[in-house]
Design an enzyme around this catalytic site. Structure first.
Site, mmCIF file in Angstrom:
data_model
loop_
_atom_site.group_PDB
_atom_site.id
_atom_site.type_symbol
_atom_site.label_atom_id
_atom_site.label_comp_id
_atom_site.label_asym_id
_atom_site.label_seq_id
_atom_site.Cartn_x
_atom_site.Cartn_y
_atom_site.Cartn_z
ATOM 1 N N HIS A 90 -1.460 -29.075 -6.926
ATOM 2 C CA HIS A 90 -2.814 -29.186 -7.456
ATOM 3 C C HIS A 90 -3.304 -30.587 -7.112
ATOM 4 O O HIS A 90 -2.706 -31.577 -7.531
ATOM 5 C CB HIS A 90 -2.801 -28.974 -8.979
ATOM 6 C CG HIS A 90 -4.165 -28.859 -9.576
ATOM 7 N ND1 HIS A 90 -4.442 -28.038 -10.647
ATOM 8 C CD2 HIS A 90 -5.341 -29.459 -9.260
ATOM 9 C CE1 HIS A 90 -5.719 -28.138 -10.959
ATOM 10 N NE2 HIS A 90 -6.290 -29.000 -10.133
ATOM 11 N N GLN A 146 6.448 -18.063 -14.070
ATOM 12 C CA GLN A 146 6.422 -19.500 -14.340
ATOM 13 C C GLN A 146 6.902 -19.829 -15.757
ATOM 14 O O GLN A 146 6.489 -19.192 -16.728
ATOM 15 C CB GLN A 146 5.015 -20.068 -14.172
ATOM 16 C CG GLN A 146 4.993 -21.592 -14.278
ATOM 17 C CD GLN A 146 3.611 -22.182 -14.214
ATOM 18 O OE1 GLN A 146 2.880 -22.164 -15.197
ATOM 19 N NE2 GLN A 146 3.247 -22.727 -13.040
ATOM 20 N N ASN A 179 -3.942 -26.014 -4.301
ATOM 21 C CA ASN A 179 -4.645 -25.594 -5.510
ATOM 22 C C ASN A 179 -5.767 -26.583 -5.804
ATOM 23 O O ASN A 179 -5.551 -27.786 -5.856
ATOM 24 C CB ASN A 179 -3.650 -25.544 -6.672
ATOM 25 C CG ASN A 179 -4.239 -25.019 -7.960
ATOM 26 O OD1 ASN A 179 -3.671 -25.201 -9.033
ATOM 27 N ND2 ASN A 179 -5.381 -24.335 -7.897
ATOM 28 N N CYS A 193 1.041 -28.879 -16.026
ATOM 29 C CA CYS A 193 0.136 -28.718 -17.172
ATOM 30 C C CYS A 193 -0.216 -30.082 -17.752
ATOM 31 O O CYS A 193 0.667 -30.845 -18.152
ATOM 32 C CB CYS A 193 0.778 -27.846 -18.238
ATOM 33 S SG CYS A 193 -0.292 -27.607 -19.687
ATOM 34 N N ALA A 234 -7.935 -20.273 -9.704
ATOM 35 C CA ALA A 234 -7.785 -20.030 -11.139
ATOM 36 C C ALA A 234 -9.128 -19.726 -11.769
ATOM 37 O O ALA A 234 -9.518 -18.581 -11.941
ATOM 38 C CB ALA A 234 -7.101 -21.227 -11.809
ATOM 39 N N GLU A 235 -9.884 -20.779 -12.122
ATOM 40 C CA GLU A 235 -11.125 -20.615 -12.869
ATOM 41 C C GLU A 235 -12.120 -19.690 -12.171
ATOM 42 O O GLU A 235 -12.783 -18.882 -12.827
ATOM 43 C CB GLU A 235 -11.762 -21.982 -13.125
ATOM 44 C CG GLU A 235 -10.998 -22.848 -14.102
ATOM 45 C CD GLU A 235 -11.005 -22.292 -15.523
ATOM 46 O OE1 GLU A 235 -11.994 -21.604 -15.877
ATOM 47 O OE2 GLU A 235 -10.044 -22.545 -16.268
#
Length: 448
Positions: free
Chosen positions: A261, A165, A294, A194, A318-319
């Site tokens: 996301h 990425q 996501n 982001c 992710a987290e």
């Protein structure tokens, strides 16, 4: 009375127009562009935590071995003919053929700045992850700075399928960066999601949602010139129709896979704000390419529910993986069994064991110490809350060594602490080989 999770624990980035030849392979990563700016780019920070973990000499090391491209000639994107002038249906067919060739992975490690580096990806793959993203790489710095390339991007032959990425706001610069990595990945991904202030200042990520013509030009530049497909990772707009228009534009520009996301640019707190799976479902229904979901993936029940509700072709986590890299193997922390209607049992695995495995991967695949320090805090967060003096000892240590880090784990053990990960009672406890014999291919072309 139901115990709260913590109480329960206590009771437990001008371009070269010619793509790099495959024979150049990773050694091309170490060729620094000198024509883009007259002034030198900033050196990576020299904090002790930015030094490579287990091989300080690697910062001076020159390429010693080129490595041939591992892109399979059978790939619909690897025949030496980039996807120019294809009709929409042909593009979709190629996108699906490539996805099928990769085995249609469903369990995917999301891109995480400083956190989805090679050792962590390999740990997650060992525990069920079927594909992974690199951390976001800055396309301009990547083209200009050889040290940045060497320190921030490494991979190995087992590290596939792989998304590399980049953040970018200049199509030519993005292409140059992408051509350096395309022999070593299955997708070059554009970060369009982001939401952080640094992305606003740098004019990239989710802040390109305000300049869709630029976004389109970034995707088109890669789709026309690369021999691997381009993917994008986005956030949703507040209005669904705007999201669908955005997604359709990306597909028409040449995006072969879209990760969505399900939160807006302003919805930064994933713990307080639920991702909108209905928006992801609408995107999936509107496009003819693979779509990944996501958001809200904390354990395997969430995976199953998300795939069912969105129709997505895979999920990103992710987290949750940072705290528990074995999520995709069916393990969960105590937070996600309290109040559950199903019964669970000790999975005979804990985060300290996962951390030790991570550190062993770091010894094989050196990364900056700052990444290792971050993973220490993430994986042992619950443990440090019980014994904060051990956390303080880590924070006070300016120069990290593996001996010191293994010693911290031993110290926690000697304090009698063990916080297990859990599996469902009806599920067998998964068995995993503790040591993987894998070969590292560094960004400078060396194989070790």
């Amino acid at each position: 009375m139901k115990l709260k999770p913590y109480n329960f624990i206590l009771s437990l980035f001008p371009t070269s127009k010619t793509p790099p030849k495959s024979s150049m392979a990773a050694s091309s990563l170490s060729q620094t562009s000198t024509s883009f700016h007259t002034s030198a780019p900033p050196e990576p920070p020299q904090d002790l935590d930015d030094l490579l973990s287990s091989d300080p000499r690697s910062q001076e090391r020159e390429p010693t071995q080129s490595h041939p491209s591992s892109v399979d000639d059978a790939s619909p994107f690897s025949n030496g003919e980039p996807s120019r002038c294809l009709g929409a249906w042909s593009r979709a067919e190629r996108a699906w053929a490539h996805w099928a060739k990769l085995g249609r992975p469903k369990l995917i490690v999301a891109p995480m700045v400083d956190n989805s580096e090679l050792p962590f990806r390999m740990l997650c793959r060992k525990y069920g992850a079927e594909a992974a993203y690199t951390p976001m790489l800055h396309s301009r710095i990547f083209t200009e700075n050889e040290k940045y390339r060497r320190m921030e991007f490494t991979t190995c032959k087992e590290d596939r399928p792989l998304f590399v990425q980049f953040c970018a706001n200049d199509p030519d610069t993005l292409l140059e960066a992408a051509q350096r990595v395309e022999p070593y990945c299955d997708y070059v991904d554009i970060n369009l999601g982001c939401p952080q202030r640094i992305a606003r200042r740098g004019n990239y990520g989710a802040f390109l949602m305000d300049n869709l013509p630029l976004v389109k030009s970034l995707v088109q530049k890669l789709a026309v010139n690369l021999n691997v497909p381009v993917s994008c990772k986005i956030r949703v707009f507040p209005k669904l129709e705007d999201t669908l228009t955005y997604a359709r534009m990306l597909e028409e520009a040449g995006c072969s896979l879209l990760a969505v996301h399900g939160r807006t640019r302003d919805e930064k707190d994933g713990k307080k704000i639920r991702a909108d799976w209905s928006a992801i479902k609408a995107v999936k229904n509107a496009l003819s390419i693979p779509v990944l979901a996501n958001g809200n993936i904390r354990h395997m029940d969430d995976v199953e529910t998300c795939l069912k509700e969105t129709g997505a072709d895979g999920v990103l986590s992710a987290e949750s993986l940072l705290e528990n890299p074995a999520v995709f193997a069916g393990f969960r922390t105590a937070d996600w069994i309290v109040g559950s209607e199903e019964s669970h049992k000790d999975g005979q695995l804990d985060q300290a064991e996962l951390l030790v495995e991570y550190l062993k991967f770091c010894e094989k695949y050196p990364v900056p110490w700052r990444m290792i320090r971050s993973h220490m805090h993430k994986m042992l967060g619950d443990w440090f809350r019980i014994h904060p003096q051990v956390r303080d000892e880590l924070n006070a240590q300016s120069i990290l060594t593996f001996e010191f880090l293994y010693g911290l784990v031993d110290k926690l053990r000697n304090l009698g602490l063990r916080i297990p990960l859990y599996v469902k009672d009806m599920d067998p406890i998964p068995l995993y080989v503790k040591d993987a014999d894998v070969e590292r291919i560094s960004a400078n072309g060396s194989a070790t």
